[in-house]
Enzyme design. Structure first.
Site, short mmCIF file in Angstrom:
data_model
loop_
_atom_site.label_atom_id
_atom_site.label_comp_id
_atom_site.label_asym_id
_atom_site.label_seq_id
_atom_site.Cartn_x
_atom_site.Cartn_y
_atom_site.Cartn_z
N SER A 187 0.85 -1.19 0.00
CA SER A 187 0.00 0.00 0.00
C SER A 187 0.89 1.25 0.00
CB SER A 187 -0.95 -0.02 1.20
OG SER A 187 -1.93 0.97 1.09
N ASP A 230 -8.96 -5.22 -5.44
CA ASP A 230 -8.54 -4.11 -4.58
C ASP A 230 -9.36 -2.87 -4.89
OD1 ASP A 230 -7.25 -2.23 -3.03
OD2 ASP A 230 -5.24 -2.78 -3.68
N HIS A 241 -7.17 -5.60 -1.21
CA HIS A 241 -6.03 -4.77 -0.85
C HIS A 241 -5.08 -5.46 0.14
CE1 HIS A 241 -3.85 -1.04 -0.69
NE2 HIS A 241 -3.99 -0.94 0.62
#
Length: 693
Positions: free
Chosen positions: A550, A638, A670
């Site tokens: 991320s 995601d 995600h």
């Protein structure tokens, strides 16, 4: 090691169980009081490709007149498997248990007593609502104090036309239905549901404001009203998972549909918890918008006088060794027996500790034993009559249970295994030219993990782990993540950096990163790595790799591009590559503006200036400089960071003949949290580093 050996090592590491919940029951017998501590555990099963759940009981015996002194702790019995339970909660007196279970495509509400199953309702067949929510965000399961009613939260039932010739049912099914984003894609319009156990009737409560999504509900004393958190969803919903900055409020609703807001307007609210006598309710409160993970205040409301006061303030800049603020959700049971103290877990610099706040003095003190840092991560599971059940772990020790009472601790379960690693916490000070003038004087930290003895005479390679924005990887993370397993596996030096902006260092540190992403955070990671190399001559400066997910993946790619001759390899999980192209696809579009220092409003139309600013802060601008081989791991589902972000970097590197590989997971999001995904990511990352380091 060969791939088979690596897989075997992963199987060992992934098999460790993690305690995720706890409850305590007591029973007095003549001169003794018997406490039964029931803990819920989760464990990965690679054969099934799923996570198993089970419970385990411990028995503690104390004097009947002195429950603070335990005579004995009996060994735990064998685990009891738990199957298909979505929610489970014991009644206030403790003789009943409510369970929402999924079986055969149906959701059932079961009520169990000491003699077996007392009542079972097929919630799906009743067709009063959609699917019942789990406790990830909105979900709850709460007993009234009279034990005659149970409430929970479910998706609102879809409306159907009563006219048999109407085409409404066919046209409505294609109408776009907003949801709450990443990991909450099937949650759109929650409703509060009440089951009367005496009559067996199910009701969906009316009166919740139409612009509010209700969740985290609990009964008020008497069972005629309840409290809940309502998240405002107009003009449209933004992603809620990992985001404590969404406008919300605490409400009270009675069974006749009368609803009133109790908390301030234009704040974020979560985790309401009633004190034992029902006179006070506490809840966490934070700012709206801004960083999606912030330092929170703890509010208390006197329900008789309807007066609210702040129990714990937001900590802007903690002093060394002091409490650093509240950053995590409250445990479902967090009150002391006398109702004058609240116990909670929170990040504090590179550690996670357990704290207690006294309501009379408002003084916060740590319960964790800092004199001997055997464990780096402490998390409160539950508290009953001041008996606290705590989960502890560290980078070299899997999670274990500790029973703690009046500042004395006793291990309830011995760690399954400890690894031959040495870990320490490092404080890092930015250089003068890297200081942030708006928030001058901030430092940050890192977690360093190193094998106690080197396998060879050669210097040790270094892997840098970078966490995402919404949480911080501290010593002893409780999450059963791929990263934790990789730390336990690698025979090399690991540096996990808590750059400025990480939770646990005060609100100033978090705010300092606004408008500075791609610069301040990148320099912080590099500064931490250089500091580690300078302090330990056994480390090999020519064999360094960087890994993150991320925002950590964003920083991974930045470091590979900004320091192309420094790192030998990189691995990135669902990284932000181009913030400008991500703007229209992310479920948290507000953060795309905030992160680069721009104001967000719901009616905002992207401008050329805004898009240029986002592009300039993005790793894609440094893609041409990347020399190191790059492994990209992308979840096709995601909603937070579109997988096409990673593909954008993949194409840029492929066009230049760079060494790049993509792992594509069509059924993951995600967090890349599926069991098979984590196994693949682990094995692929280890082989990637083995090949290039």
């Amino acid at each position: 090691m060969e791939a088979g050996q690596i897989s075997g090592t992963y199987g060992e590491l992934s098999g460790f169980s993690v305690p995720v919940s706890g409850e305590v029951r007591e029973k007095k017998l003549l001169e003794v009081c018997i406490y039964t501590v029931t803990t819920g555990w989760t464990q990965v099963d690679l054969v099934r490709g799923s996570r198993l759940h089970y419970t385990q009981d411990w028995t503690l015996i104390s004097d009947a007149n002195d429950h603070r002194s335990f005579r004995n702790i009996l060994p735990s019995g064998p685990p009891t498997p738990v199957s298909a339970e979505l929610l489970s909660r014991r009644s206030p007196v403790g003789h009943l248990r409510a369970v929402v279970r999924e079986t055969g495509g149906h959701q059932l509400l079961e009520i169990w007593d000491p003699h077996g199953l007392r009542k079972c309702l097929d919630l799906t067949s009743l067709s009063k609502h959609g699917r019942v929510y789990d406790e990830a965000q909105f979900g709850c399961l709460s007993w009234s104090d009279c034990e005659n009613k149970v409430l929970y939260v479910a998706e609102k039932a879809k409306e159907r036309s009563s006219d048999p010739v109407s085409t409404t049912i066919f046209t409505d099914r294609n109408v776009y239905r907003e949801d709450w984003g990443e990991a909450l894609t099937n949650q759109s319009v929650p409703v509060i549901c009440v089951v009367d156990l005496r009559s067996g009737t199910l009701s969906v409560l009316e009166g919740v404001p139409s612009d509010v999504s209700a969740g985290q509900a609990l009964w008020a004393p008497g069972g005629q009203s309840l409290y809940f958190v309502g998240w405002y969803h107009e003009p449209f919903r933004l992603g809620l998972k990992f985001c404590s900055n969404r406008r919300s409020a605490l409400f009270r609703l009675d069974l006749n549909g009368n609803c009133e807001r109790l908390s301030e307007d234009n704040v974020s609210v979560s985790c309401p918890r009633l004190c034992p006598d029902g006179s006070t309710i506490i809840y966490l409160q934070g700012a709206v918008f801004g960083p999606h993970s912030q330092c929170l205040s703890l509010q208390q409301m006197d329900l008789k006088r309807m007066k609210t006061s702040t129990l714990i303030e937001v900590v802007d800049r903690p002093q060394t060794g002091e409490f650093a603020g509240v950053y995590e959700a409250l445990a479902s049971c967090c009150w002391s027996e006398d109702g004058q103290r609240v116990v909670f877990s929170s990040a504090c610099r590179n550690y996670r500790d357990v704290f207690v706040v006294d309501r009379r003095s408002k003084k916060v003190s740590s319960i964790s034993d800092k004199s001997v840092r055997v464990y780096g991560g402490w998390k409160l599971l539950t508290i009953h009559r001041d008996l606290m059940v705590v989960c502890c772990s560290s980078p070299n020790t899997p999670p274990t249970l500790v029973r703690q009472h009046t500042l004395l601790e006793t291990d309830m379960s011995e760690p399954v295994k400890s690894y031959d690693f040495h870990w320490t916490s490092l404080d890092v000070v930015p250089s003068p030219e890297e200081d942030n003038s708006a928030y001058s004087g901030l430092d940050f930290g890192a977690v360093l993990v190193k094998p106690t003895t080197s396998l060879t005479e050669a210097k040790i390679p270094v892997v840098v782990f970078i966490h995402g924005w919404s949480y911080v990887r501290r010593l002893g993370p409780l999450e059963k993540t791929t990263t934790k397993k990789q730390i336990q596996y690698f025979s090399l030096f690991v540096s996990s950096v808590n750059y400025r902006g990480s939770t646990g260092f005060g609100q100033d540190s978090i705010l300092s990163l606004i408008g500075q992403i791609g610069s301040q955070d990148v320099k912080d990671v590099q500064r931490a790595v250089l500091t580690a190399l300078q302090t330990d001559p056994a480390l090999d400066p020519k064999r360094l790799a960087v890994i993150g997910g991320s925002h950590g993946g964003f920083l991974t790619c930045h470091l590979l591009g900004q320091y192309p001759d420094f790192y030998r390899a990189g691995a990135s999980r669902n990284p932000v590559i181009n913030a400008a192209t991500l703007l229209g696809t992310s479920d948290i579009m507000d953060w795309r503006y905030t992160s680069v220092g721009l104001q967000f409003s719901y009616d905002q139309i992207p401008s050329a200036v805004a898009l240029t600013t986002m592009l300039q802060r993005s790793p894609i601008t440094h893609a041409a400089q990347i020399k190191a081989p790059v492994l990209l791991m992308l979840g096709a589902k995601d909603r937070r960071v579109s997988p096409h972000q990673g593909l954008e970097l993949y194409k840029a590197l492929k066009s230049r003949g760079s060494d790049v590989r993509v792992l594509w997971f069509p059924d993951d999001g995600h967090s890349l949290s599926r069991v098979d995904t984590q196994a693949d990511c682990f094995l692929s990352t280890v082989l990637w580093l083995q090949q290039h380091l």
